[in-house]
Design an enzyme around this catalytic site. Structure first.
Site, PDB file in Angstrom:
ATOM      1  N   GLU A  95      65.554  -1.935  39.729  1.00 45.49           N
ATOM      2  CA  GLU A  95      66.114  -0.663  40.169  1.00 45.49           C
ATOM      3  C   GLU A  95      65.051   0.258  40.739  1.00 45.49           C
ATOM      4  OE1 GLU A  95      68.086   0.909  36.853  1.00 45.49           O
ATOM      5  OE2 GLU A  95      66.247   1.142  35.717  1.00 45.49           O
ATOM      6  N   CYS A 108      60.609   6.124  42.972  1.00 46.20           N
ATOM      7  CA  CYS A 108      60.209   5.488  41.709  1.00 46.20           C
ATOM      8  C   CYS A 108      60.548   4.004  41.805  1.00 46.20           C
ATOM      9  CB  CYS A 108      60.966   6.176  40.575  1.00 46.20           C
ATOM     10  SG  CYS A 108      60.648   5.447  38.971  1.00 46.20           S
ATOM     11  N   CYS A 115      61.322  -5.536  30.807  1.00 42.51           N
ATOM     12  CA  CYS A 115      59.973  -5.237  30.310  1.00 42.51           C
ATOM     13  C   CYS A 115      59.854  -5.774  28.900  1.00 42.51           C
ATOM     14  CB  CYS A 115      59.724  -3.723  30.323  1.00 42.51           C
ATOM     15  SG  CYS A 115      58.068  -3.274  29.718  1.00 42.51           S
ATOM     16  N   CYS A 119      59.467  -0.509  23.959  1.00 45.64           N
ATOM     17  CA  CYS A 119      59.494   0.896  23.523  1.00 45.64           C
ATOM     18  C   CYS A 119      60.942   1.218  23.115  1.00 45.64           C
ATOM     19  CB  CYS A 119      59.009   1.816  24.638  1.00 45.64           C
ATOM     20  SG  CYS A 119      57.359   1.362  25.215  1.00 45.64           S
ATOM     21  N   CYS A 122      63.590   3.183  25.341  1.00 47.34           N
ATOM     22  CA  CYS A 122      63.654   2.857  26.770  1.00 47.34           C
ATOM     23  C   CYS A 122      64.690   1.763  27.049  1.00 47.34           C
ATOM     24  CB  CYS A 122      62.267   2.407  27.238  1.00 47.34           C
ATOM     25  SG  CYS A 122      62.254   1.695  28.889  1.00 47.34           S
ATOM     26  N   GLY A 165      59.603  -1.980  34.029  1.00 43.87           N
ATOM     27  CA  GLY A 165      58.444  -2.850  33.842  1.00 43.87           C
ATOM     28  C   GLY A 165      57.136  -2.153  33.560  1.00 43.87           C
ATOM     29  N   GLU A 166      56.176  -2.954  33.097  1.00 45.07           N
ATOM     30  CA  GLU A 166      54.834  -2.460  32.803  1.00 45.07           C
ATOM     31  C   GLU A 166      53.904  -2.920  33.935  1.00 45.07           C
ATOM     32  OE1 GLU A 166      53.120  -0.382  31.020  1.00 45.07           O
ATOM     33  OE2 GLU A 166      51.353  -1.210  31.987  1.00 45.07           O
ATOM     34  N   SER A 197      52.052   4.227  36.291  1.00 45.66           N
ATOM     35  CA  SER A 197      52.235   4.665  34.910  1.00 45.66           C
ATOM     36  C   SER A 197      52.158   3.461  33.981  1.00 45.66           C
ATOM     37  CB  SER A 197      53.600   5.351  34.767  1.00 45.66           C
ATOM     38  OG  SER A 197      53.881   5.637  33.417  1.00 45.66           O
ATOM     39  N   SER A 220      51.527   6.676  29.208  1.00 46.45           N
ATOM     40  CA  SER A 220      52.675   7.056  28.379  1.00 46.45           C
ATOM     41  C   SER A 220      52.220   7.157  26.929  1.00 46.45           C
ATOM     42  CB  SER A 220      53.789   6.018  28.524  1.00 46.45           C
ATOM     43  OG  SER A 220      54.291   6.058  29.837  1.00 46.45           O
ATOM     44  N   LEU A 221      52.104   8.365  26.443  1.00 39.32           N
ATOM     45  CA  LEU A 221      51.512   8.588  25.122  1.00 39.32           C
ATOM     46  C   LEU A 221      52.588   8.727  24.030  1.00 39.32           C
ATOM     47  CD1 LEU A 221      48.561   8.700  24.288  1.00 39.32           C
ATOM     48  CD2 LEU A 221      48.669  11.182  24.423  1.00 39.32           C
ATOM     49  N   HIS A 222      53.410   9.735  24.132  1.00 40.94           N
ATOM     50  CA  HIS A 222      54.603   9.949  23.281  1.00 40.94           C
ATOM     51  C   HIS A 222      54.364  10.286  21.815  1.00 40.94           C
ATOM     52  CE1 HIS A 222      56.385   8.354  26.824  1.00 40.94           C
ATOM     53  NE2 HIS A 222      56.273   7.092  26.512  1.00 40.94           N
ATOM     54  N   ASN A 296      66.100  10.888  27.977  1.00 38.58           N
ATOM     55  CA  ASN A 296      67.376  10.480  28.552  1.00 38.58           C
ATOM     56  C   ASN A 296      68.001   9.550  27.514  1.00 38.58           C
ATOM     57  OD1 ASN A 296      68.707  10.916  31.006  1.00 38.58           O
ATOM     58  ND2 ASN A 296      67.041   9.977  32.172  1.00 38.58           N
ATOM     59  N   CYS A 339      64.874   5.228  33.772  1.00 36.84           N
ATOM     60  CA  CYS A 339      64.199   4.012  33.330  1.00 36.84           C
ATOM     61  C   CYS A 339      65.112   2.888  32.842  1.00 36.84           C
ATOM     62  CB  CYS A 339      63.216   4.377  32.212  1.00 36.84           C
ATOM     63  SG  CYS A 339      61.986   3.116  31.964  1.00 36.84           S
TER      64      CYS A 339
HETATM   65  N1  SAH Z   1      55.987   0.842  31.656  1.00 38.54           N
HETATM   66  C1  SAH Z   1      55.376   1.993  32.201  1.00 38.54           C
HETATM   67  C2  SAH Z   1      56.094   2.530  33.428  1.00 38.54           C
HETATM   68  C3  SAH Z   1      57.600   2.521  33.389  1.00 38.54           C
HETATM   69  S1  SAH Z   1      58.353   3.608  32.225  1.00 38.54           S
HETATM   70  C4  SAH Z   1      55.238   3.073  31.143  1.00 38.54           C
HETATM   71  O1  SAH Z   1      55.783   2.918  30.060  1.00 38.54           O
HETATM   72  O2  SAH Z   1      54.533   4.042  31.414  1.00 38.54           O
HETATM   73  C5  SAH Z   1      58.087   5.189  33.034  1.00 38.54           C
HETATM   74  C6  SAH Z   1      58.223   6.369  32.111  1.00 38.54           C
HETATM   75  O3  SAH Z   1      59.588   6.544  31.711  1.00 38.54           O
HETATM   76  C7  SAH Z   1      57.410   6.218  30.834  1.00 38.54           C
HETATM   77  O4  SAH Z   1      56.659   7.358  30.584  1.00 38.54           O
HETATM   78  C8  SAH Z   1      58.495   6.024  29.811  1.00 38.54           C
HETATM   79  O5  SAH Z   1      58.069   6.385  28.538  1.00 38.54           O
HETATM   80  C9  SAH Z   1      59.608   6.886  30.354  1.00 38.54           C
HETATM   81  N2  SAH Z   1      60.913   6.609  29.727  1.00 38.54           N
HETATM   82  C10 SAH Z   1      61.355   5.428  29.243  1.00 38.54           C
HETATM   83  N3  SAH Z   1      62.581   5.563  28.708  1.00 38.54           N
HETATM   84  C11 SAH Z   1      62.924   6.860  28.846  1.00 38.54           C
HETATM   85  C12 SAH Z   1      64.071   7.626  28.469  1.00 38.54           C
HETATM   86  N4  SAH Z   1      65.100   7.060  27.854  1.00 38.54           N
HETATM   87  N5  SAH Z   1      64.086   8.952  28.745  1.00 38.54           N
HETATM   88  C13 SAH Z   1      63.027   9.524  29.388  1.00 38.54           C
HETATM   89  N6  SAH Z   1      61.930   8.847  29.780  1.00 38.54           N
HETATM   90  C14 SAH Z   1      61.871   7.527  29.494  1.00 38.54           C
HETATM   91 FE1  SF4 Z   2      58.326  -1.012  29.241  1.00 40.63          FE
HETATM   92 FE2  SF4 Z   2      57.536   1.433  30.004  1.00 40.63          FE
HETATM   93 FE3  SF4 Z   2      60.009   1.007  29.039  1.00 40.63          FE
HETATM   94 FE4  SF4 Z   2      57.927   0.864  27.399  1.00 40.63          FE
HETATM   95  S1  SF4 Z   2      58.646   2.674  28.506  1.00 40.63           S
HETATM   96  S2  SF4 Z   2      59.620  -0.591  27.481  1.00 40.63           S
HETATM   97  S3  SF4 Z   2      56.422  -0.034  28.720  1.00 40.63           S
HETATM   98  S4  SF4 Z   2      59.186   0.183  30.913  1.00 40.63           S
END
Ligand code: SAH
Ligand code: SF4
Length: 351
Positions: A95, A108, A115, A119, A122, A165-166, A197, A220-222, A296, A339
């Site tokens: 996507e 994007c 992936c 996480c 996600c 994806g990563e 990212s 992506s720290l969180h 989200n 995402c």
């Molecule tokens: N895998 C990489 C890039 C793709 S995810 C990464 O994790 O950085 C891109 C961003 O979307 C990341 O910061 C991720 O944490 C965020 N993301 C994933 N799921 C989400 C959600 N449900 N709501 C908001 N942001 C989200």
């Molecule tokens: Fe993969 Fe990024 Fe989603 Fe984590 S946030 S599952 S690394 S796409």
């Protein structure tokens, strides 16, 4: 049946040059082919009217020009957010989301189908790993939207590798795609307009830093402590915060570039004042910027987005400690544009 012909976008300029040379074509044909593909955005052999017909036919029988197919297109935010779900020849979902705001058109893009990082919040993570995209498939997403924008006399201003994806688990293909789009004789989008990212794959952050590229990096720290981060982002068990932050410092030292940190805000999980203070300690003295992204909500996770007031308080603490911080607007929620959400939604409807 797999298609055995190569995807034309998978080949670098040099590689295309070799093919044309083997065909006995004069050298200027390479320039014409490259400009046709990346400047004129042609995507069918018969659009190459600068070529004699036999060469057009040869291109057509030797290469494929499309390997990802638009399956569903959705609009949100009064048409300012546009999302396409593609599928590959093998049926894997990909996507891509276009976000338009005033004079900026940010795309994007995905680096993988699914992936494997898991996480918890996600939607792509909930889907699991399906496949790495080729460099050509990464490029195809960009060219698809560049063609749409061209019809409106617009161009892409920024590309973020933040879709499915990563990217650091498909490093070579991501860098190759960016290099190919960067070429001043073709698509000509500057390195500084790209952002990768990553969830925090430490050895790859170091490898990327050593390249000293102008491409922007976001981490992506969180969470600001290992216990919480390991719950949200399982890869933290392999690359805990101290090693991650060490690699981040090395990146800034080597490149002198400002690093971005992403922090998905989840109500009562990582939105506390205590986490905000811990974060300021972690990032102290680092040339960086923090993006707060309200969660989200996804099907496979019960977490919610925090109230606005809580996000404001969190942001204020960072700013009081001289850490620049932006709250990202949630966009495209109605079309599951966060995402991986559209693809999982679609798979569910079809299952
Ligand atoms: N895998 C990489 C890039 C793709 S995810 C990464 O994790 O950085 C891109 C961003 O979307 C990341 O910061 C991720 O944490 C965020 N993301 C994933 N799921 C989400 C959600 N449900 N709501 C908001 N942001 C989200
Ligand atoms: Fe993969 Fe990024 Fe989603 Fe984590 S946030 S599952 S690394 S796409």
């Amino acid at each position: 049946m797999m298609n055995e012909r190569p995807l034309i976008y998978d080949l670098s300029r040099e590689e295309l040059g070799k093919v044309l040379e083997e065909w006995g074509e004069p050298t200027y044909r390479l320039r014409q082919l490259w400009e046709g593909l990346y400047h004129n955005l042609w995507h069918k052999a018969d659009q190459f009217t600068v070529f004699p017909k036999p060469l057009r036919q040869k291109l057509d029988s030797y290469f494929i020009f499309e390997s990802i197919f638009s399956e569903k297109e959705s609009l949100a935010d009064h048409g300012q957010t546009r999302k396409v779900l593609f599928h590959t020849l093998q049926g894997n979902p990909i996507e891509t989301v276009l976000m338009q705001a005033l004079d900026r058109n940010t795309l994007c893009i995905s680096s993988q189908s699914g992936c494997g990082m898991g996480c918890v919040f996600c939607a792509t993570g909930q889907m699991g790993f399906i496949a790495n995209l080729t460099s050509g498939q990464i490029i195809e997403q960009v060219l698809h939207f560049a063609r749409l924008l061209k019809k409106e006399n617009k161009t892409l201003s920024n590309i973020v590798v933040m879709g499915m994806g990563e990217p650091f688990h498909n490093f070579e293909n991501v860098i190759r795609a960016i290099d190919q789009l960067n070429d001043p004789n073709g698509f000509n989008l500057g390195e500084r307009r790209f952002t990768i990212s990553t969830v925090g794959i430490v050895p790859m952050i170091r490898k990327f830093a050593a390249l000293k590229r102008q491409i922007n990096l976001a981490i992506s720290l969180h969470a600001a402590d290992d216990e919480l981060r390991s719950q949200l982002v399982p890869i933290n068990r392999k690359y805990p915060l101290n090693t991650l932050l060490e690699a981040c410092r090395e990146y800034v030292n080597l490149t002198k570039r400002r690093l971005s940190f992403e922090w998905v805000m989840i109500k009562d999980i990582n939105d506390s004042i205590q986490q905000a203070y811990r974060l300021t300690k972690l990032l102290k003295g680092l040339l960086c910027h923090v993006n707060l992204i309200p969660l989200n909500p996804t099907e496979g996770y019960t977490g919610q987005s925090p109230p606005k007031q809580r996000i404001k308080e969190f942001k204020a603490i960072l700013e009081q400690n001289s850490i620049p911080c932006t709250v990202r607007l949630p966009r495209g929620i109605s079309i599951h544009a966060g995402c991986g959400q559209l693809a999982t939604f679609y798979q569910r409807q079809n299952s």
